[in-house]
Design an enzyme around this catalytic site. Structure first.
Site, PDB file in Angstrom:
ATOM      1  N   HIS A 143       0.845  -1.203   0.000  1.00  0.00           N
ATOM      2  CA  HIS A 143       0.000   0.000   0.000  1.00  0.00           C
ATOM      3  C   HIS A 143       0.874   1.243   0.000  1.00  0.00           C
ATOM      4  CE1 HIS A 143       0.425   1.131   4.324  1.00  0.00           C
ATOM      5  NE2 HIS A 143       0.562  -0.176   4.509  1.00  0.00           N
ATOM      6  N   HIS A 198       3.322   4.114  12.268  1.00  0.00           N
ATOM      7  CA  HIS A 198       2.186   4.866  12.838  1.00  0.00           C
ATOM      8  C   HIS A 198       2.644   5.829  13.934  1.00  0.00           C
ATOM      9  CE1 HIS A 198      -1.221   1.965  11.511  1.00  0.00           C
ATOM     10  NE2 HIS A 198      -0.183   1.892  10.706  1.00  0.00           N
ATOM     11  N   ASP A 209       4.389  -6.128   4.552  1.00  0.00           N
ATOM     12  CA  ASP A 209       3.789  -4.961   5.207  1.00  0.00           C
ATOM     13  C   ASP A 209       3.706  -5.179   6.711  1.00  0.00           C
ATOM     14  OD1 ASP A 209       2.431  -2.593   5.727  1.00  0.00           O
ATOM     15  OD2 ASP A 209       0.475  -3.438   5.255  1.00  0.00           O
ATOM     16  N   ASP A 240      -0.395   4.384   0.675  1.00  0.00           N
ATOM     17  CA  ASP A 240      -0.873   5.446   1.570  1.00  0.00           C
ATOM     18  C   ASP A 240      -0.175   5.316   2.914  1.00  0.00           C
ATOM     19  OD1 ASP A 240      -2.300   3.017   2.043  1.00  0.00           O
ATOM     20  OD2 ASP A 240      -3.750   4.131   3.255  1.00  0.00           O
ATOM     21  N   GLU A 277      -5.103   1.529   2.609  1.00  0.00           N
ATOM     22  CA  GLU A 277      -4.905   0.512   3.638  1.00  0.00           C
ATOM     23  C   GLU A 277      -5.029   1.083   5.037  1.00  0.00           C
ATOM     24  OE1 GLU A 277      -3.043  -2.293   6.407  1.00  0.00           O
ATOM     25  OE2 GLU A 277      -2.361  -0.254   6.014  1.00  0.00           O
ATOM     26  N   GLU A 278      -4.529   2.302   5.234  1.00  0.00           N
ATOM     27  CA  GLU A 278      -4.574   2.896   6.580  1.00  0.00           C
ATOM     28  C   GLU A 278      -5.974   3.383   6.948  1.00  0.00           C
ATOM     29  OE1 GLU A 278      -2.216   2.335   8.374  1.00  0.00           O
ATOM     30  OE2 GLU A 278      -0.306   2.409   7.297  1.00  0.00           O
ATOM     31  N   ASP A 333       6.429   1.592   6.513  1.00  0.00           N
ATOM     32  CA  ASP A 333       5.011   1.202   6.388  1.00  0.00           C
ATOM     33  C   ASP A 333       4.327   2.064   5.358  1.00  0.00           C
ATOM     34  OD1 ASP A 333       2.433   0.266   6.791  1.00  0.00           O
ATOM     35  OD2 ASP A 333       2.166   1.294   8.702  1.00  0.00           O
TER      36      ASP A 333
END
Lengths: 469, 469
Positions: free
Chosen positions: B98, B439, B198, B100, B167-168, B133
């Site tokens: 991903h 994150h 991931d 994003d 994805e997030e 990530d």
């Protein structure tokens, strides 16, 4: 002694100019609680000082030194001292107001730009941050003084004034100034009474005089644990999470019914006697007044006396928010590393021991710190004093009705300092209505309250000159 | 079949170019959960599509329609489908990533600008939002493909890829795409296995293969009452305060020890048998690993197996923050009118009934709404499958050691969809380490993980070609 009819007419005739001046004051975002706006509080002090000089006040700016806010060392905005007259045959009244305001952003839910005064012609509302709290009332005094200055009419009293720029952030530096200037030979020597216009009517119909304030202690409770924010997928259920701890602590403070769960706080207030209950029962007030002001049917009780006691005499505890947690829109799967809960308790600071005990009880490995950010002392005055009698007569003259006698839930930290340092009676003489929305979105002052309120302040000075000491 | 020595050398020789490309990717703030950055997610799709074409991938952008986020109607970023090869004698592997990222602001506590890749020469850390990530792993695939394309060397397998930009934020629109393209005649027809890069190693030393995910349900619980924010002095102890109610509700969810207080949730997970416990006991992991990654001694237990089960198999509940309350610095005496608590529970959505019951119990006149913002299903795969065997051989070849076999606390919503729609084995092959800080602030990917990880992905393709179906 009633105020001259010419004075009352002057206020009405100059309404547009006065509103324009209020717009100029609102346009300066003098937010004392936000370091990035500190320069605007200074600008506001300069602006007000200029206005006071123009209406004949002999002023001086007083440097109050520096302070630390959120870890940043900042200069305090100056206080403004002012004086008119020194006639031994006249009473001397000290007036107080503050030129700083609460934070405001359009995105908080304002219908208009908070620092651009919006005039709603239909309702007569003057909408903007500070319109009611407390720039409107300060400008009310300017309106009174302008009439006397322009027409070369001496005031019926000697006037002393003090205006500050830190009221919304604990009035830092002011207590010391007031205490110093209250001493023999100080600036306030000879002051007979104090008048503060910085609160609100109980409802939207009845003028009020206020003789008590609940006070305030504002707390910041911080939990730290991880060295940085963590991913909740990777760390969830492996570490002590600061937000879990904080929510748990905040949950020990107050019930959904408003009862304070900090042991001993509710017990510290003596129960009301029948005479006091009768005052609450007699006030021009209903449950629908508070629900109208709040915009929803959410009063804690259907009993008027109980709700009024909750507002005026009982301690209250409000949780304002959390700093450091995810506060944006959308979904972020973060475990915040450092979170600070903000809450204030009106009147009783038994809080720190309570939090430390509650934190020990949950057995977390995170760290707790509790800070008392600022506070204001509780205060009660004698509402049968001649200072109040003058205000009652002025209210009757301007509004044609007797004022409500109220005690307020809010805090004006300096009130008790005035009372204690000067040893004279202090009167709170509100200009705005109960639905003005001070500290909230869409703060407003009704045009009629601005104009009639200016008349009230002026008339109060004339009644003050007349009343028997 | 080991990867060609030339390939491994190529990765080392082109390290600077690969890091420069990672910097270009990080510079696009493709935050899917923030409407104001939606255009950047689109820009990121365009950038990645261009890169894929340059290394010989036959791509197409797939429009996924529109969705509503925080009341706003928005176009979904396109998914990218790509393919190389159609040789019936080769296995076909589908890779997923991903493009994003999670939100990031310097003011959250980053030491450097989050969207400018910072290279710490001393530690070899590549620091920036998305570095680990999941832009780093996607670029790992690009590095592998670039070698084969530039040198005109055919891949040892047929490749299919799908990259998404949501994805997030719950992978909106992707499930339908995967399900559709998994049907007979669809884009994924003939896929033999799936590889997703991931996630992270369990620690900072041992490569890992991951065969399980805990899943996620993200909730927003909103309390509304007053029509606007109120002054806590004027309204404190007269009305039901939304923050009081919300804190009370959030306090019913999880204990300071991480136990989930939502009735039934902890009971839904079968207790582990002795064989499963032995896997946890055998992992290259200690309590100090998790405390080092968290940066503080805050593990919920001193028992390694208990902490690992908390991370890998038990449900977890994290409270992320509150939207609508006062979240700034300083002190604001507000009663917020509308507040939304954000929390997520890993795996078990029994939450709504619990909250409704808890809200009824506190007897508030405010209003409650609960929204399930997004979620990801739990998943477990067979780690003895040939897909995992190929990855084990590749790990041994590149890192000289056997990988940890792990289950992850996080969620990658599409994992289960791949497994169910295609009916093939899905492997999670992480590139980054356990302390990468996905994150979180200062997210990083170690340079060695980027380069050795690229070698690992390439070597995995060669081992895949070789392994017995």
């Amino acid at each position: 002694m009633p105020a001259p009819a010419e004075f009352l007419k002057y206020i009405d005739n100059n309404a547009d100019k006065f509103i324009k001046r209020l717009a100029d004051a609102v346009a300066i975002p003098s937010i004392s609680g936000d370091a990035t706006h500190r320069k605007d509080v200074f600008a506001m002090a300069e602006w007000l000082n200029g206005q006071l000089k123009q209406v004949g006040v002999d002023t001086q700016l007083v440097d109050l030194g520096r302070h630390t806010m959120d870890g940043e060392d900042l200069p305090l905005p100056p206080a403004i001292l002012g004086r008119i007259g020194d006639d031994k045959s006249k009473k001397t009244v000290l007036i107080y107001g503050h030129f700083d305001v609460q934070p405001a952003n359009k995105s908080d839910g304002w219908d208009t730009e908070p620092f651009t005064l919006a005039i709603d012609e239909k309702t007569g509302r003057l909408i903007g941050r500070g319109s009611s709290d407390d720039k409107g009332p300060i400008l009310g005094w300017l309106n009174v003084l302008q009439y006397h200055h322009e027409n070369n009419i001496p005031l019926p009293v000697n006037l002393r004034c003090v205006f500050e720029g830190m009221e919304e952030s604990g009035s830092e530096g002011l207590d010391e100034l007031v205490q110093r200037e209250s001493l023999k030979g100080g600036y306030f020597e000879g002051v007979d009474c104090v008048c503060i216009s910085d609160n609100y009517w109980l409802n939207t119909r009845t003028p009020a005089l206020t003789y008590g304030l609940r006070g305030l202690s504002y707390y910041k409770v911080t939990i730290t644990g991880p060295a940085r924010d963590l991913h909740s997928g990777v760390f969830g259920r492996t570490v002590h999470e600061p937000m879990t701890d904080l929510i748990s602590l905040l949950g020990t403070l107050v019930s959904a019914q408003g009862d304070i769960l900090v042991k001993g706080v509710d017990d510290m207030v003596a129960p009301p006697n029948e005479e006091e209950k009768a005052i609450y029962a007699g006030l021009n007030y209903s449950i629908s007044d508070i629900e109208e002001a709040a915009g929803a049917s959410i009063a804690l009780s259907d009993d008027k006396v109980s709700v009024l006691m909750g507002r005026m005499r009982s301690p209250s505890l409000s949780i304002h928010g959390i700093e450091g947690a995810f506060s944006g829109a959308g979904a972020k799967t973060v475990i915040p590393a450092k979170v600070s809960g903000k809450f204030s308790i009106r009147r009783h600071p038994l809080v720190i021991a309570h939090l430390e005990k509650a934190f020990a009880a949950i057995g977390s490995k995170n760290k707790l710190t509790v800070e008392n950010l600022h506070g204001g002392k509780p205060w009660v005055a004698d509402h049968r004093h001649w200072n109040f009698e003058a205000a009652k007569k002025a209210t009757k003259a301007v509004y044609g009705q007797d004022p409500d006698l109220t005690r307020e839930g809010g805090s004006i930290p300096v009130t008790l300092t005035f009372a204690e340092s000067l040893g004279v009676n202090v009167l709170l003489l509100p200009m705005g209505r109960g639905d003005d929305g001070a500290h909230s979105t869409n703060e407003k002052l009704d045009k009629s309250n601005f104009l009639e309120g200016s008349k009230l302040l002026g008339t109060y000075l004339y009644e003050l000159a007349d009343v028997q000491k």
